[in-house]
Design a protein around this motif. Structure first.
Motif, PDB file in Angstrom:
ATOM      1  N   VAL A 122     -19.883  -1.811 -38.618  1.00 57.48           N
ATOM      2  CA  VAL A 122     -19.745  -3.273 -38.594  1.00 57.48           C
ATOM      3  C   VAL A 122     -20.693  -3.872 -37.552  1.00 57.48           C
ATOM      4  O   VAL A 122     -21.482  -4.778 -37.846  1.00 57.48           O
ATOM      5  CB  VAL A 122     -18.277  -3.676 -38.299  1.00 57.48           C
ATOM      6  CG1 VAL A 122     -18.158  -5.176 -38.079  1.00 57.48           C
ATOM      7  CG2 VAL A 122     -17.376  -3.234 -39.438  1.00 57.48           C
ATOM      8  N   PHE A 123     -20.636  -3.345 -36.319  1.00 52.50           N
ATOM      9  CA  PHE A 123     -21.529  -3.848 -35.273  1.00 52.50           C
ATOM     10  C   PHE A 123     -22.991  -3.634 -35.683  1.00 52.50           C
ATOM     11  O   PHE A 123     -23.830  -4.526 -35.520  1.00 52.50           O
ATOM     12  CB  PHE A 123     -21.249  -3.125 -33.945  1.00 52.50           C
ATOM     13  CG  PHE A 123     -19.981  -3.576 -33.266  1.00 52.50           C
ATOM     14  CD1 PHE A 123     -19.929  -4.788 -32.582  1.00 52.50           C
ATOM     15  CD2 PHE A 123     -18.832  -2.797 -33.302  1.00 52.50           C
ATOM     16  CE1 PHE A 123     -18.768  -5.208 -31.947  1.00 52.50           C
ATOM     17  CE2 PHE A 123     -17.661  -3.207 -32.673  1.00 52.50           C
ATOM     18  CZ  PHE A 123     -17.625  -4.411 -31.995  1.00 52.50           C
ATOM     19  N   ALA A 124     -23.278  -2.433 -36.204  1.00 49.28           N
ATOM     20  CA  ALA A 124     -24.669  -2.106 -36.547  1.00 49.28           C
ATOM     21  C   ALA A 124     -25.178  -2.995 -37.683  1.00 49.28           C
ATOM     22  O   ALA A 124     -26.311  -3.498 -37.628  1.00 49.28           O
ATOM     23  CB  ALA A 124     -24.779  -0.631 -36.926  1.00 49.28           C
ATOM     24  N   ALA A 125     -24.354  -3.196 -38.709  1.00 43.56           N
ATOM     25  CA  ALA A 125     -24.786  -3.992 -39.865  1.00 43.56           C
ATOM     26  C   ALA A 125     -25.006  -5.452 -39.464  1.00 43.56           C
ATOM     27  O   ALA A 125     -26.010  -6.065 -39.851  1.00 43.56           O
ATOM     28  CB  ALA A 125     -23.757  -3.890 -40.986  1.00 43.56           C
ATOM     29  N   LEU A 126     -24.077  -6.012 -38.681  1.00 48.32           N
ATOM     30  CA  LEU A 126     -24.238  -7.417 -38.275  1.00 48.32           C
ATOM     31  C   LEU A 126     -25.503  -7.572 -37.437  1.00 48.32           C
ATOM     32  O   LEU A 126     -26.261  -8.534 -37.600  1.00 48.32           O
ATOM     33  CB  LEU A 126     -23.013  -7.895 -37.491  1.00 48.32           C
ATOM     34  CG  LEU A 126     -21.732  -8.058 -38.312  1.00 48.32           C
ATOM     35  CD1 LEU A 126     -20.557  -8.421 -37.403  1.00 48.32           C
ATOM     36  CD2 LEU A 126     -21.888  -9.132 -39.397  1.00 48.32           C
ATOM     37  N   THR A 184     -17.326  -2.715 -26.142  1.00 47.64           N
ATOM     38  CA  THR A 184     -17.162  -1.998 -27.415  1.00 47.64           C
ATOM     39  C   THR A 184     -18.244  -2.408 -28.415  1.00 47.64           C
ATOM     40  O   THR A 184     -18.458  -3.598 -28.638  1.00 47.64           O
ATOM     41  CB  THR A 184     -15.768  -2.296 -28.028  1.00 47.64           C
ATOM     42  OG1 THR A 184     -14.794  -2.033 -27.048  1.00 47.64           O
ATOM     43  CG2 THR A 184     -15.525  -1.469 -29.273  1.00 47.64           C
ATOM     44  N   GLY A 185     -18.860  -1.412 -28.996  1.00 49.06           N
ATOM     45  CA  GLY A 185     -19.837  -1.689 -30.054  1.00 49.06           C
ATOM     46  C   GLY A 185     -21.239  -1.960 -29.545  1.00 49.06           C
ATOM     47  O   GLY A 185     -22.162  -2.158 -30.344  1.00 49.06           O
ATOM     48  N   ALA A 186     -21.420  -1.934 -28.206  1.00 48.46           N
ATOM     49  CA  ALA A 186     -22.759  -2.231 -27.671  1.00 48.46           C
ATOM     50  C   ALA A 186     -23.794  -1.235 -28.209  1.00 48.46           C
ATOM     51  O   ALA A 186     -24.900  -1.624 -28.606  1.00 48.46           O
ATOM     52  CB  ALA A 186     -22.737  -2.190 -26.148  1.00 48.46           C
ATOM     53  N   GLY A 187     -23.415   0.046 -28.245  1.00 54.14           N
ATOM     54  CA  GLY A 187     -24.346   1.078 -28.706  1.00 54.14           C
ATOM     55  C   GLY A 187     -24.709   0.904 -30.173  1.00 54.14           C
ATOM     56  O   GLY A 187     -25.875   1.028 -30.568  1.00 54.14           O
ATOM     57  N   ALA A 193     -27.387  -6.168 -27.897  1.00 57.43           N
ATOM     58  CA  ALA A 193     -26.228  -5.611 -27.193  1.00 57.43           C
ATOM     59  C   ALA A 193     -25.683  -6.615 -26.177  1.00 57.43           C
ATOM     60  O   ALA A 193     -24.471  -6.707 -25.977  1.00 57.43           O
ATOM     61  CB  ALA A 193     -26.613  -4.303 -26.509  1.00 57.43           C
ATOM     62  N   SER A 194     -26.576  -7.396 -25.557  1.00 50.42           N
ATOM     63  CA  SER A 194     -26.115  -8.379 -24.563  1.00 50.42           C
ATOM     64  C   SER A 194     -25.217  -9.430 -25.215  1.00 50.42           C
ATOM     65  O   SER A 194     -24.270  -9.926 -24.607  1.00 50.42           O
ATOM     66  CB  SER A 194     -27.302  -9.036 -23.843  1.00 50.42           C
ATOM     67  OG  SER A 194     -27.955  -9.984 -24.677  1.00 50.42           O
ATOM     68  N   TYR A 195     -25.506  -9.780 -26.466  1.00 49.09           N
ATOM     69  CA  TYR A 195     -24.634 -10.728 -27.177  1.00 49.09           C
ATOM     70  C   TYR A 195     -23.287 -10.081 -27.520  1.00 49.09           C
ATOM     71  O   TYR A 195     -22.242 -10.716 -27.438  1.00 49.09           O
ATOM     72  CB  TYR A 195     -25.308 -11.221 -28.460  1.00 49.09           C
ATOM     73  CG  TYR A 195     -26.360 -12.279 -28.202  1.00 49.09           C
ATOM     74  CD1 TYR A 195     -25.982 -13.558 -27.800  1.00 49.09           C
ATOM     75  CD2 TYR A 195     -27.700 -12.003 -28.348  1.00 49.09           C
ATOM     76  CE1 TYR A 195     -26.936 -14.535 -27.547  1.00 49.09           C
ATOM     77  CE2 TYR A 195     -28.671 -12.966 -28.105  1.00 49.09           C
ATOM     78  CZ  TYR A 195     -28.274 -14.231 -27.701  1.00 49.09           C
ATOM     79  OH  TYR A 195     -29.216 -15.200 -27.453  1.00 49.09           O
ATOM     80  N   ALA A 196     -23.342  -8.796 -27.916  1.00 49.10           N
ATOM     81  CA  ALA A 196     -22.100  -8.123 -28.348  1.00 49.10           C
ATOM     82  C   ALA A 196     -21.084  -8.030 -27.215  1.00 49.10           C
ATOM     83  O   ALA A 196     -19.890  -8.193 -27.440  1.00 49.10           O
ATOM     84  CB  ALA A 196     -22.432  -6.723 -28.883  1.00 49.10           C
ATOM     85  N   VAL A 197     -21.548  -7.763 -25.989  1.00 48.66           N
ATOM     86  CA  VAL A 197     -20.601  -7.524 -24.878  1.00 48.66           C
ATOM     87  C   VAL A 197     -20.077  -8.813 -24.253  1.00 48.66           C
ATOM     88  O   VAL A 197     -19.149  -8.780 -23.452  1.00 48.66           O
ATOM     89  CB  VAL A 197     -21.231  -6.621 -23.776  1.00 48.66           C
ATOM     90  CG1 VAL A 197     -21.682  -5.290 -24.370  1.00 48.66           C
ATOM     91  CG2 VAL A 197     -22.374  -7.295 -23.039  1.00 48.66           C
TER      92      VAL A 197
END
Ligand code: AMP
Length: 303
Positions: free
Chosen positions: A34-38, A234-237, A270-274
């Protein structure tokens, strides 16, 4: 004109329960795919291959559609969606997995939808390496193949993972995982040892300290994009991996410079995800926001 290369992502779709120093959330949308696809969707059309249970709400299918993520490969199976529960230390870097419930992932072997082509770039996001390999064999990718993994698989499915690495162009893992996989403490030696397994480019993520890229030796270091408030790492990687492969999918041939830019885009995404819990940091941003941070990082690191 070159036809737009699509990115196919396989990995987990999950309900996460997360506790950090900045709060907690229960059963929110998560999962490596999910994180990777978005993240990849800001650069390219994306195909998502995974599985969810009957408890997975329709609204998320709509969200994927809005972001250009094709869900023909997202199977809905009788049962419960994969669940993961984790708790972070006060430093927001180290975390403990409290529980993992595979649920519908048990024995899951997906059909490859007709819209997935061997020409797509393939991101094997974090999931059992045997499933990653199964997908690889069915798609027979001709383009770039990237792979992400985690300590669990290095410990429990090491053989399968090492076999898979022979076919992977770009491997992403964090510093602890790189040490664990290679048996080397020094990261230069760790990357060298991993590359000797057949991986062309190794990216070692160092959380709040940025990331390193090795492609025949160390070729680039990217710092993190510093933000005021990290809420949930979570999901940063996965987001990092999605940003990298998404960016690279727009390139005709991949140069060293493209790899460097991709590493910076991975760091920015990744900065947006965290900044927010779950995927909330990724849904309300635009390519313009991302490019703004990209340019800013360039300005503050030039010397
Ligand atoms: P990251 O923080 O980048 O390591 O990724 C965290 C995501 O990975 C969470 O959203 C989880 O749902 C997912 N995850 C955790 N454990 C597993 C696992 N064993 N297999 C697949 N995905 C997992």
């Amino acid at each position: 004109m070159k036809k737009k290369t699509k990115v196919t992502v396989i990995g987990s779709v999950a309900f996460d329960s997360v506790e950090t120093a900045r709060g907690s959330r229960a059963n929110v949308l998560g999962g490596s795919a999910v994180f990777a696809a978005l993240s990849a969707s800001f650069f390219a059309p994306v195909n998502l291959i995974s599985v969810v249970g009957t408890d997975f709400p329709e609204k998320y299918f709509q969200m994927f559609k809005k972001r250009g993520v094709d869900t023909s490969g997202l199977t809905r199976k009788k049962g419960k969606t994969f669940r993961w529960k984790g708790k972070y230390d006060s430093d927001l870097t180290h975390r403990k997995t409290l529980s993992v419930d595979l649920n519908v992932f048990n024995g899951f072997r997906p059909e490859i939808p007709a819209n997935v082509s061997s020409e797509d770039y393939l991101l094997l996001a974090n999931i059992d390496p045997e499933l990653q390999d199964w997908i690889f064999k069915r798609i027979k990718p001709a383009g770039l193949v990237a792979c992400d993994t985690m300590d669990l698989w290095i410990n429990t499915k090491r053989r399968a993972l090492l076999k898979l690495l022979k076919k992977v162009d770009l491997l992403l893992l964090n510093d602890e995982e790189a040490r664990q996989l290679s048996g080397e403490f020094n990261l230069l030696k760790a990357a060298q040892s991993i590359a000797s397994r057949g991986v062309r480019t190794v990216v070692i993520k160092k959380g709040e300290h940025g990331a390193l890229l090795f492609s025949k030796g160390l070729s680039f270091i990217v710092p993190p994009f510093l933000i005021h408030d990290v809420k949930d790492p979570t999901g940063a990687g996965d987001t990092f991996a999605g940003g990298m492969i998404g960016y690279l999918s727009g390139k005709r041939t991949i140069t060293d410079r493209d790899l460097r830019s991709a590493l910076v885009y991975g760091s920015i995404l990744a900065s947006y995800a965290v900044e927010k819990f779950s995927v909330d940091g990724l849904v309300d941003i635009s390519r313009r926001d991302i490019d703004g941070r990209y340019k800013c990082l360039g300005r503050i690191t030039r010397f």
